[in-house]
Design an enzyme around this catalytic site. Structure first.
Site, PDB file in Angstrom:
ATOM      1  CB  SER A  95      -0.907   0.027   1.227  1.00  0.00           C
ATOM      2  OG  SER A  95      -1.700  -1.126   1.281  1.00  0.00           O
TER       3      SER A  95
HETATM    4  N1  SAH Z   1      -0.325  -5.416   3.949  1.00  0.00           N
HETATM    5  C1  SAH Z   1       0.430  -5.704   2.756  1.00  0.00           C
HETATM    6  C2  SAH Z   1      -0.288  -5.330   1.482  1.00  0.00           C
HETATM    7  C3  SAH Z   1      -1.205  -6.373   1.149  1.00  0.00           C
HETATM    8  S1  SAH Z   1      -1.868  -6.524  -0.452  1.00  0.00           S
HETATM    9  C4  SAH Z   1       1.795  -5.042   2.783  1.00  0.00           C
HETATM   10  O1  SAH Z   1       2.116  -4.320   3.722  1.00  0.00           O
HETATM   11  O2  SAH Z   1       2.556  -5.286   1.845  1.00  0.00           O
HETATM   12  C5  SAH Z   1      -3.130  -7.649   0.033  1.00  0.00           C
HETATM   13  C6  SAH Z   1      -2.663  -9.028   0.403  1.00  0.00           C
HETATM   14  O3  SAH Z   1      -3.796  -9.753   0.852  1.00  0.00           O
HETATM   15  C7  SAH Z   1      -2.081  -9.822  -0.761  1.00  0.00           C
HETATM   16  O4  SAH Z   1      -0.810 -10.273  -0.438  1.00  0.00           O
HETATM   17  C8  SAH Z   1      -3.068 -10.968  -0.938  1.00  0.00           C
HETATM   18  O5  SAH Z   1      -2.472 -12.162  -1.368  1.00  0.00           O
HETATM   19  C9  SAH Z   1      -3.631 -11.096   0.468  1.00  0.00           C
HETATM   20  N2  SAH Z   1      -4.934 -11.782   0.559  1.00  0.00           N
HETATM   21  C10 SAH Z   1      -5.983 -11.735  -0.282  1.00  0.00           C
HETATM   22  N3  SAH Z   1      -6.988 -12.493   0.177  1.00  0.00           N
HETATM   23  C11 SAH Z   1      -6.563 -13.045   1.346  1.00  0.00           C
HETATM   24  C12 SAH Z   1      -7.147 -13.917   2.302  1.00  0.00           C
HETATM   25  N4  SAH Z   1      -8.377 -14.427   2.157  1.00  0.00           N
HETATM   26  N5  SAH Z   1      -6.426 -14.259   3.394  1.00  0.00           N
HETATM   27  C13 SAH Z   1      -5.158 -13.770   3.570  1.00  0.00           C
HETATM   28  N6  SAH Z   1      -4.552 -12.953   2.705  1.00  0.00           N
HETATM   29  C14 SAH Z   1      -5.245 -12.572   1.600  1.00  0.00           C
END
Ligand code: SAH
Length: 246
Positions: A93
């Site tokens: 993000s």
């Molecule tokens: N917080 C992260 C950004 C995340 S992007 C950072 O600091 O880099 C969103 C993330 O959520 C992705 O890696 C994606 O794979 C994950 N995601 C999507 N659906 C999910 C689920 N049901 N459970 C866990 N992770 C999930």
């Protein structure tokens, strides 16, 4: 005569070696300075100026090396005012969003926090500098592995990572003082509401995939009542489901 030439060659070799070590070292410290400066500017112009006041959040954003959480080719862009790709169709993000969501949680050094969507591990690292324990769940196995290795290498001892579907939270570690979801869901997953402590807060983007979503602040009052408040319009990658990975 031969001995003289040998000594001469040894001296030249040592001289070149010293020069190499010196240049390598000064290059490294130039790198360190460059990223520290970029980070200070990021905090000043993207975060402080836009109204983030929580000292713990500002301190964490100033100290976590954001560039380490993206691939080397993107290090020069790591402190820009935007999200960046981290592979597998996912993103880290924008710095301001990380700071804003962290501030909304209102956490301190006593808090235990759940994150859904580890991604690069950056948000988890920011939280780790502020709270007691971070539990973070990632559904994409290679991202989970990469973040686990990186967070270990950077020395974070209060982060636990699990490769699972974060829709189900982390039952065995619940309840949590705060929950942060960094992927967008069509609705607030009931298991997450259940795993929130009374008096706790959750910050979650809610809305359709790849369209404008609302960042919702969910509060569980001391009597168990749930209140919600729309805080901002955002665009997050979707929360995906995998019932095999509970
Ligand atoms: N917080 C992260 C950004 C995340 S992007 C950072 O600091 O880099 C969103 C993330 O959520 C992705 O890696 C994606 O794979 C994950 N995601 C999507 N659906 C999910 C689920 N049901 N459970 C866990 N992770 C999930």
């Amino acid at each position: 005569m031969k001995a003289n030439i040998f000594i001469y060659r040894c001296r030249v070799f040592i001289l070149l070696l010293t020069l190499f070590v010196f240049l390598y070292d000064s290059n490294l410290s130039a790198d360190v300075d460059r990223y520290t400066m970029a980070r200070d500017e990021m905090v000043q112009y993207q975060i402080r100026k836009r109204g983030i006041k929580d000292q713990n959040v500002l301190r964490a954003m100033s100290s976590v090396p954001r560039h380490e959480f993206v691939r080397k080719g993107l290090w020069k862009n790591a402190y820009e005012d935007r999200p960046l790709p981290i592979g597998y169709g996912q993103t880290i993000s924008q710095p301001y969003i990380v700071a804003y969501m962290t501030e909304l949680l209102g956490v301190d050094q006593e808090s235990r926090v759940l994150e859904v969507g580890t991604g690069s591990g950056y948000q988890a690292a920011i939280l780790a500098g502020i709270v007691k324990e971070v539990y973070t769940v990632e559904i994409v196995a290679p991202l989970y592995q990469r973040s686990q290795t990186l967070l270990e290498r950077l020395g974070y001892k209060n982060i636990q990572i699990k490769n699972a579907d974060g829709y189900f939270g982390w039952e065995s570690q619940a309840p949590f003082d705060a929950i942060i979801v960094t992927c967008a869901s069509d609705f607030i997953p009931p298991p997450l509401i259940k795993q929130l402590k009374k008096g706790g807060v959750m910050c979650i983007p809610v809305g359709p995939p790849f369209k404008i979503q609302h960042l919702i602040l969910v509060k569980k009052e001391m009597n168990g009542e749930i209140t919600t408040q729309i805080m901002a319009s955002v665009r997050f990658v979707p929360l995906v489901r995998d019932s095999q990975k509970q």
